[in-house]
Design an enzyme around this catalytic site. Structure first.
Site, PDB file in Angstrom:
ATOM      1  N   SER A 156       0.745  -1.419  -0.031  1.00 15.68           N
ATOM      2  CA  SER A 156       0.090  -0.198  -0.092  1.00 15.68           C
ATOM      3  C   SER A 156       0.927   1.221   0.050  1.00 15.68           C
ATOM      4  O   SER A 156       0.411   2.280  -0.342  1.00 15.68           O
ATOM      5  CB  SER A 156      -0.885   0.345   1.400  1.00 15.68           C
ATOM      6  OG  SER A 156      -1.832  -0.919   1.347  1.00 15.68           O
ATOM      7  N   ASN A 201      -5.173   5.898  -1.795  1.00 11.32           N
ATOM      8  CA  ASN A 201      -4.812   6.803  -0.332  1.00 11.32           C
ATOM      9  C   ASN A 201      -4.346   8.004  -0.551  1.00 11.32           C
ATOM     10  O   ASN A 201      -4.136   8.533   0.739  1.00 11.32           O
ATOM     11  CB  ASN A 201      -3.717   5.727   0.016  1.00 11.32           C
ATOM     12  CG  ASN A 201      -4.321   4.327   0.603  1.00 11.32           C
ATOM     13  OD1 ASN A 201      -5.560   4.281   0.798  1.00 11.32           O
ATOM     14  ND2 ASN A 201      -3.577   3.142   0.692  1.00 11.32           N
TER      15      ASN A 201
HETATM   16  P1  NAI Z   1      -1.188  -9.556   7.334  1.00  8.27           P
HETATM   17  O1  NAI Z   1      -0.291  -9.233   8.631  1.00  8.27           O
HETATM   18  O2  NAI Z   1      -2.900  -9.931   7.645  1.00  8.27           O
HETATM   19  O3  NAI Z   1      -0.558 -10.966   6.488  1.00  8.27           O
HETATM   20  C1  NAI Z   1       0.768 -10.936   6.256  1.00  8.27           C
HETATM   21  C2  NAI Z   1       1.187 -12.213   6.260  1.00  8.27           C
HETATM   22  O4  NAI Z   1       2.577 -12.383   5.577  1.00  8.27           O
HETATM   23  C3  NAI Z   1       1.276 -12.894   7.444  1.00  8.27           C
HETATM   24  O5  NAI Z   1       0.617 -14.208   7.385  1.00  8.27           O
HETATM   25  C4  NAI Z   1       2.655 -13.565   7.638  1.00  8.27           C
HETATM   26  O6  NAI Z   1       3.014 -14.582   8.410  1.00  8.27           O
HETATM   27  C5  NAI Z   1       3.438 -13.510   6.455  1.00  8.27           C
HETATM   28  N1  NAI Z   1       4.654 -13.115   6.178  1.00  8.27           N
HETATM   29  C6  NAI Z   1       5.533 -12.247   6.814  1.00  8.27           C
HETATM   30  N2  NAI Z   1       6.579 -12.184   6.189  1.00  8.27           N
HETATM   31  C7  NAI Z   1       6.837 -13.232   5.190  1.00  8.27           C
HETATM   32  C8  NAI Z   1       7.708 -13.792   4.396  1.00  8.27           C
HETATM   33  N3  NAI Z   1       8.775 -13.227   4.419  1.00  8.27           N
HETATM   34  N4  NAI Z   1       7.185 -14.701   3.677  1.00  8.27           N
HETATM   35  C9  NAI Z   1       6.136 -15.296   3.623  1.00  8.27           C
HETATM   36  N5  NAI Z   1       5.161 -14.945   4.350  1.00  8.27           N
HETATM   37  C10 NAI Z   1       5.525 -13.698   5.137  1.00  8.27           C
HETATM   38  O7  NAI Z   1      -1.177  -8.278   6.422  1.00  8.27           O
HETATM   39  P2  NAI Z   1      -2.245  -7.830   5.376  1.00  8.27           P
HETATM   40  O8  NAI Z   1      -3.036  -6.881   5.965  1.00  8.27           O
HETATM   41  O9  NAI Z   1      -2.724  -8.935   4.475  1.00  8.27           O
HETATM   42  O10 NAI Z   1      -1.382  -6.899   4.200  1.00  8.27           O
HETATM   43  C11 NAI Z   1      -0.263  -7.581   3.633  1.00  8.27           C
HETATM   44  C12 NAI Z   1       0.292  -6.589   2.437  1.00  8.27           C
HETATM   45  O11 NAI Z   1      -0.775  -6.018   1.686  1.00  8.27           O
HETATM   46  C13 NAI Z   1       1.061  -5.424   2.882  1.00  8.27           C
HETATM   47  O12 NAI Z   1       1.950  -5.169   2.122  1.00  8.27           O
HETATM   48  C14 NAI Z   1      -0.013  -4.123   3.052  1.00  8.27           C
HETATM   49  O13 NAI Z   1       0.522  -3.054   2.995  1.00  8.27           O
HETATM   50  C15 NAI Z   1      -0.795  -4.548   1.708  1.00  8.27           C
HETATM   51  N6  NAI Z   1      -2.203  -4.190   1.756  1.00  8.27           N
HETATM   52  C16 NAI Z   1      -2.961  -4.324   2.919  1.00  8.27           C
HETATM   53  C17 NAI Z   1      -4.444  -3.988   3.024  1.00  8.27           C
HETATM   54  C18 NAI Z   1      -5.204  -3.912   4.208  1.00  8.27           C
HETATM   55  O14 NAI Z   1      -6.241  -3.540   4.184  1.00  8.27           O
HETATM   56  N7  NAI Z   1      -4.872  -4.903   5.201  1.00  8.27           N
HETATM   57  C19 NAI Z   1      -4.798  -3.307   1.654  1.00  8.27           C
HETATM   58  C20 NAI Z   1      -4.205  -3.299   0.588  1.00  8.27           C
HETATM   59  C21 NAI Z   1      -2.969  -3.632   0.821  1.00  8.27           C
END
Ligand code: NAI
Length: 509
Positions: A123, A194
């Site tokens: 994001s 954003n």
């Molecule tokens: P989250 O915390 O729910 O999930 C992240 C996942 O990545 C976790 O399951 C973690 O175990 C895993 N992870 C961490 N490091 C890792 C690695 N080196 N290799 C493999 N898996 C790994 O986070 P979320 O909210 O799903 O966000 C993920 C991405 O999406 C971020 O870059 C965020 O900026 C982006 N994003 C989030 C939004 C939201 O509303 N939550 C909207 C749009 C984009």
């Protein structure tokens, strides 16, 4: 440009909130999807989330059991990055940390075919920067989904400085084939949504900070007049004030302290107090059981007018004149007295009701032979159930009641707010349109792109560019110019793109 075919495999890294949603979208579109996360538990949770969603779709009759089984059958759990080798498109949705993202992508380059597309769902991190140390940085693109990914329609395709156009175009076409509304955007802080959405929160916070109106009144006007699904404070409580504050800070700093994005002390205090919103049970509202939501300001009934005069009638306010006629009020359309350039509006019992152009009612009253009450913008004056009004400091309470009585006679509730320049909806919509114009001016996207993004990424009732055209670009420029004059702040300067259009085509789209 053609999309990936469903026969080509997709991989998703990170099985959290976003990753699981993206897996579901791609598997539903017919791809085999490989999912990897450093935490096996996260994969279990992610797949359980997908199963639950699909089961609900079956219950609701949106798909049958066989289809549900087929989608789940296309999802493959992986235990190491090497298992993602068959994928032609890898979408990364892991923790928001540039070093970790860079390391994952550089490992992937040795695992995947050379023509595979590397996409990040980040994001806030620059796609250019994530790609910089890769062997094939031109294969890297941003694919920014919105939460929840299976429901929210928008995907922003983010072009880094060296992203190959063909890579971006295939990614675009693929997201379209997955049923999404897709827009191209240059890799700049906040991308489109954003960035362009910042004033929705920041102007609401400014109005609150200045004592213009209270929280429930601002929210009610934005919903009931502006036509937005949620008010800014309701939405910040849903998103989480901690997250919203951190996005604002990140955009503010990324644009080298651009004053338009300056974070609010009010929000900082909320975060400091742990009032994150719904998830912590308290934010701008108290979500404890049994606590009633405070009501917006609603004016007591005023006298219904017998006769009014409409002037400067245009498509925007003509529904108000029509509603007045339907309510049995005599509507004259000729104003004999010498009235101002500050059109459009109504004369009711010698009180001038003017659509806000960003000038305070106090200033207008000081230069006019009338008492002035300003009224707020509505998305559609027919449908609006509430209108905000503000009186000049010199205007009596009786005159204010007369102004309220006009709107009440045509079926609207009235919220009286302080004499805040631009009122609520007009001020926020003008600033959204200005921000959208500046994004276009700086080549981030097109005017159509802004509208598609805001309507599908954050459910705005109308794209800000279209909305500005419907109001009239000159009026929007005046609102911004008057805000800038009033506050003396650079924050309200008009985007050069918008200003230029007011001298020429009067169009942004
Ligand atoms: P989250 O915390 O729910 O999930 C992240 C996942 O990545 C976790 O399951 C973690 O175990 C895993 N992870 C961490 N490091 C890792 C690695 N080196 N290799 C493999 N898996 C790994 O986070 P979320 O909210 O799903 O966000 C993920 C991405 O999406 C971020 O870059 C965020 O900026 C982006 N994003 C989030 C939004 C939201 O509303 N939550 C909207 C749009 C984009």
């Amino acid at each position: 440009m053609t999309a990936l075919s469903p026969a080509q495999a997709v991989a998703v890294i990170g099985a959290g909130t976003m990753g699981a949603g993206i897996v579901q979208v791609a598997a539903t579109a017919g791809h085999d999807v490989y999912i990897f996360d450093t935490s096996g538990e996260a994969i279990d949770k992610g797949i359980a989330q997908i199963e639950k969603f699909l089961a609900r779709s079956v219950t609701k009759g949106r798909m049958d059991e066989a289809e549900r089984g087929a989608i789940l059958g296309r999802i493959h759990r992986c235990h190491k990055l090497e298992d993602l080798a068959p994928a032609k498109l890898v979408i990364e949705a892991i923790v928001e940390n540039i070093d970790i993202k860079r390391s994952v992508f550089s490992q992937l380059e040795d695992i995947l075919d050379e023509d595979a597309i590397l996409a990040s769902n980040t994001s806030s991190i620059s796609i250019t920067e994530i790609a910089a140390k890769l062997k094939r940085p031109e294969r890297m693109v941003g694919m920014h989904f919105f939460n929840p990914a299976p429901i929210m329609k928008l995907v922003e395709i983010i072009h880094g400085l060296v992203t190959d156009k063909q890579v971006a175009d295939i990614t675009f076409a693929t997201a379209e084939a997955w049923g999404k509304k897709v827009v191209h955007a240059k890799s700049t802080p906040g991308f489109i949504v954003n960035r362009v959405a910042r004033p929705f929160y920041s102007e609401a916070l400014r109005i609150l900070q200045e004592g213009g109106a209270d929280i429930p009144t601002i929210d009610a006007c934005i919903r009931e007049a502006g036509g937005f699904r949620m008010g800014p404070f309701e939405l910040m409580d849903l998103i989480g004030n901690d997250i919203n504050f951190s996005v604002t800070q990140s955009v503010y700093n990324a644009y080298f302290q651009e004053p338009r994005y300056r974070p609010s002390l009010i929000q900082q205090e909320q975060v400091a107090a742990g009032r994150f919103g719904r998830k912590s049970g308290y934010g701008y509202y108290n979500y404890a059981e049994g606590v009633e939501k405070p009501a917006p300001h609603t004016a007591a009934p005023g006298p219904a007018p017998v006769e009014v005069t409409v002037f400067g009638e245009n498509a925007l306010i003509s529904p108000l004149a029509r509603l007045a006629k339907e309510a049995g009020i005599t509507v004259n359309s000729d104003l004999e007295q010498d009235v101002p350039d500050y059109q459009p509006g109504f004369l009711v019992d010698n009180i001038l009701l003017l659509l806000s152009d960003g000038t305070t009612a106090t200033e207008l009253t000081s230069v006019m032979p009338y008492e002035v009450v300003t009224f707020d913008l509505a998305l559609d004056y027919n449908a609006a159930s509430r209108i905000a009004i503000a009186k000049g400091d010199q205007v009596s309470e009786e005159s204010l009641a007369v102004a309220a009585g006009f709107f009440q006679a045509i079926g609207k509730q009235v919220s009286v707010i302080d004499d805040c320049p631009g009122l609520i909806v007009m001020r926020i919509v003008a600033m959204l349109a200005n921000e959208g114009s500046d994004a276009v001016y700086q080549g981030v996207t097109t005017a159509e792109g802004v509208d598609i993004a805001m309507m599908n990424g954050v459910n705005y009732p109308k794209g800000p560019m279209q909305w500005a055209e419907d109001i009239g670009l000159t009026h929007i420029r005046d609102v911004l110019g008057n805000l800038q004059r009033f506050y003396g702040e650079d924050r309200y300067r008009t985007s050069p793109l918008l200003r230029r259009a007011t001298f020429g085509t009067e169009r942004l789209l």
